[in-house]
Design a protein around this motif. Sequence first.
Motif, PDB file in Angstrom:
ATOM      1  N   UNK A   5      41.747  31.197  34.860  1.00 51.43           N
ATOM      2  CA  UNK A   5      41.768  29.782  35.249  1.00 51.43           C
ATOM      3  C   UNK A   5      42.723  29.598  36.412  1.00 51.43           C
ATOM      4  N   UNK A   6      42.211  29.068  37.530  1.00 52.31           N
ATOM      5  CA  UNK A   6      40.807  28.908  37.884  1.00 52.31           C
ATOM      6  C   UNK A   6      40.084  30.255  37.899  1.00 52.31           C
ATOM      7  N   UNK A   7      38.770  30.209  37.910  1.00 56.01           N
ATOM      8  CA  UNK A   7      37.970  31.436  37.862  1.00 56.01           C
ATOM      9  C   UNK A   7      38.393  32.402  38.971  1.00 56.01           C
ATOM     10  N   UNK A   8      38.661  33.647  38.560  1.00 54.81           N
ATOM     11  CA  UNK A   8      39.031  34.694  39.507  1.00 54.81           C
ATOM     12  C   UNK A   8      40.479  34.676  39.938  1.00 54.81           C
ATOM     13  N   UNK A   9      41.280  33.754  39.419  1.00 51.78           N
ATOM     14  CA  UNK A   9      42.706  33.699  39.743  1.00 51.78           C
ATOM     15  C   UNK A   9      43.510  34.036  38.497  1.00 51.78           C
TER      16      UNK A   9
ATOM     17  N   UNK B 291      44.048  36.262  20.437  1.00 51.46           N
ATOM     18  CA  UNK B 291      44.999  36.878  21.359  1.00 51.46           C
ATOM     19  C   UNK B 291      44.571  36.725  22.800  1.00 51.46           C
ATOM     20  N   UNK B 292      45.547  36.766  23.691  1.00 49.44           N
ATOM     21  CA  UNK B 292      45.350  36.893  25.130  1.00 49.44           C
ATOM     22  C   UNK B 292      46.188  38.065  25.604  1.00 49.44           C
ATOM     23  N   UNK B 293      45.570  38.951  26.386  1.00 48.77           N
ATOM     24  CA  UNK B 293      46.297  40.046  27.026  1.00 48.77           C
ATOM     25  C   UNK B 293      46.261  39.775  28.520  1.00 48.77           C
ATOM     26  N   UNK B 294      47.444  39.516  29.107  1.00 50.03           N
ATOM     27  CA  UNK B 294      47.465  39.177  30.529  1.00 50.03           C
ATOM     28  C   UNK B 294      47.400  40.431  31.390  1.00 50.03           C
ATOM     29  N   UNK B 295      47.382  40.272  32.699  1.00 49.81           N
ATOM     30  CA  UNK B 295      47.191  41.384  33.632  1.00 49.81           C
ATOM     31  C   UNK B 295      48.300  42.431  33.520  1.00 49.81           C
ATOM     32  N   UNK B 296      49.496  42.011  33.089  1.00 50.99           N
ATOM     33  CA  UNK B 296      50.611  42.942  32.922  1.00 50.99           C
ATOM     34  C   UNK B 296      50.621  43.604  31.553  1.00 50.99           C
ATOM     35  N   UNK B 297      49.676  43.262  30.698  1.00 46.65           N
ATOM     36  CA  UNK B 297      49.622  43.825  29.352  1.00 46.65           C
ATOM     37  C   UNK B 297      50.411  43.035  28.329  1.00 46.65           C
TER      38      UNK B 297
ATOM     39  N   UNK C 192      41.042  38.049  33.091  1.00 43.06           N
ATOM     40  CA  UNK C 192      40.217  38.745  34.066  1.00 43.06           C
ATOM     41  C   UNK C 192      38.913  38.026  34.282  1.00 43.06           C
ATOM     42  N   UNK C 193      38.038  38.697  34.996  1.00 44.04           N
ATOM     43  CA  UNK C 193      36.704  38.178  35.244  1.00 44.04           C
ATOM     44  C   UNK C 193      35.734  39.362  35.307  1.00 44.04           C
ATOM     45  N   UNK C 194      34.469  39.061  35.247  1.00 44.32           N
ATOM     46  CA  UNK C 194      33.437  40.096  35.109  1.00 44.32           C
ATOM     47  C   UNK C 194      33.483  41.165  36.192  1.00 44.32           C
ATOM     48  N   UNK C 195      33.868  40.804  37.414  1.00 44.59           N
ATOM     49  CA  UNK C 195      33.731  41.703  38.552  1.00 44.59           C
ATOM     50  C   UNK C 195      35.017  42.401  38.976  1.00 44.59           C
ATOM     51  N   UNK C 196      36.155  42.093  38.375  1.00 39.86           N
ATOM     52  CA  UNK C 196      37.436  42.667  38.791  1.00 39.86           C
ATOM     53  C   UNK C 196      37.908  43.628  37.711  1.00 39.86           C
ATOM     54  N   UNK C 197      38.264  44.840  38.123  1.00 44.35           N
ATOM     55  CA  UNK C 197      38.711  45.854  37.167  1.00 44.35           C
ATOM     56  C   UNK C 197      39.900  45.349  36.349  1.00 44.35           C
ATOM     57  N   UNK C 198      39.887  45.686  35.091  1.00 38.51           N
ATOM     58  CA  UNK C 198      41.012  45.369  34.216  1.00 38.51           C
ATOM     59  C   UNK C 198      42.124  46.375  34.484  1.00 38.51           C
TER      60      UNK C 198
ATOM     61  N   UNK D  18      23.923  33.505  27.394  1.00 32.31           N
ATOM     62  CA  UNK D  18      24.879  32.401  27.509  1.00 32.31           C
ATOM     63  C   UNK D  18      26.213  32.884  28.063  1.00 32.31           C
ATOM     64  N   UNK D  19      26.609  34.100  27.693  1.00 33.35           N
ATOM     65  CA  UNK D  19      27.897  34.651  28.106  1.00 33.35           C
ATOM     66  C   UNK D  19      27.707  36.029  28.722  1.00 33.35           C
ATOM     67  N   UNK D  20      28.598  36.396  29.647  1.00 32.76           N
ATOM     68  CA  UNK D  20      28.522  37.695  30.330  1.00 32.76           C
ATOM     69  C   UNK D  20      29.782  38.527  30.137  1.00 32.76           C
ATOM     70  N   UNK D  21      30.812  37.951  29.578  1.00 33.12           N
ATOM     71  CA  UNK D  21      32.084  38.668  29.470  1.00 33.12           C
ATOM     72  C   UNK D  21      32.082  39.690  28.330  1.00 33.12           C
ATOM     73  N   UNK D  22      32.832  40.759  28.489  1.00 34.59           N
ATOM     74  CA  UNK D  22      33.873  40.999  29.483  1.00 34.59           C
ATOM     75  C   UNK D  22      33.357  41.500  30.831  1.00 34.59           C
TER      76      UNK D  22
END
Length: 182
Positions: free
Chosen positions: A40-44, A78-84, A121-127, A164-168
């Motif tokens: 949120x926002x998408x891709x950020x 749970x939420x796992x952020x970009x830093x783990x 994350x988002x569908x197109x960006x590596x985790x 309806x959904x594409x994630x992860x």
Amino acid sequence: MYFIDSAGWLTSVAKHPSPNFNTRPPATEISLLVIHNISLPAGQFGGQYIHDLFANCLDCNAHESFADLRGLAVSAHLLIDRDGAVSQFVSFADRAWHAGVSQFEGRENCNDFSIGIELEGCDEVAYTNAQYRALIAISRALRNSYPAITAARIVGHNDIAPGRKTDPGAAFDWAYFKNALE
């Protein structure tokens, strides 16, 4: 290494209780792990917006894309952020509102019997490697506490809500993740 206490909370992670949960149906066995993504926002990435969404205090005027989120009541366990870093919003003993209209192996309402983990994350960006490390360790802890969550019962949101959904998304490395669990 993560441990789950008797109330269904991971020890040693940040707790941010969400009001968006309810009790599971009586005698429900937790038997499914659902992997999601959110940004949120998408891709950020980064910031407080995801936490605010799960706490029902997101300022929907803060970004033009948030208008569709007005009045939405959702959560994940749970939420796992970009830093783990891991944040827990709902006890595993309770029913988080993460799956929406869903079904797995003919059984509807996956929220009833699943645990939902959001990866920032988002569908197109590596985790990130940090996210995979945390997800793998948490998945092991969950499987130890909830043995009905077999490898075959770890799925993406897209698997339980196809169309309806594409994630992860395509960026999620299922082979790496599943091999690391063995």
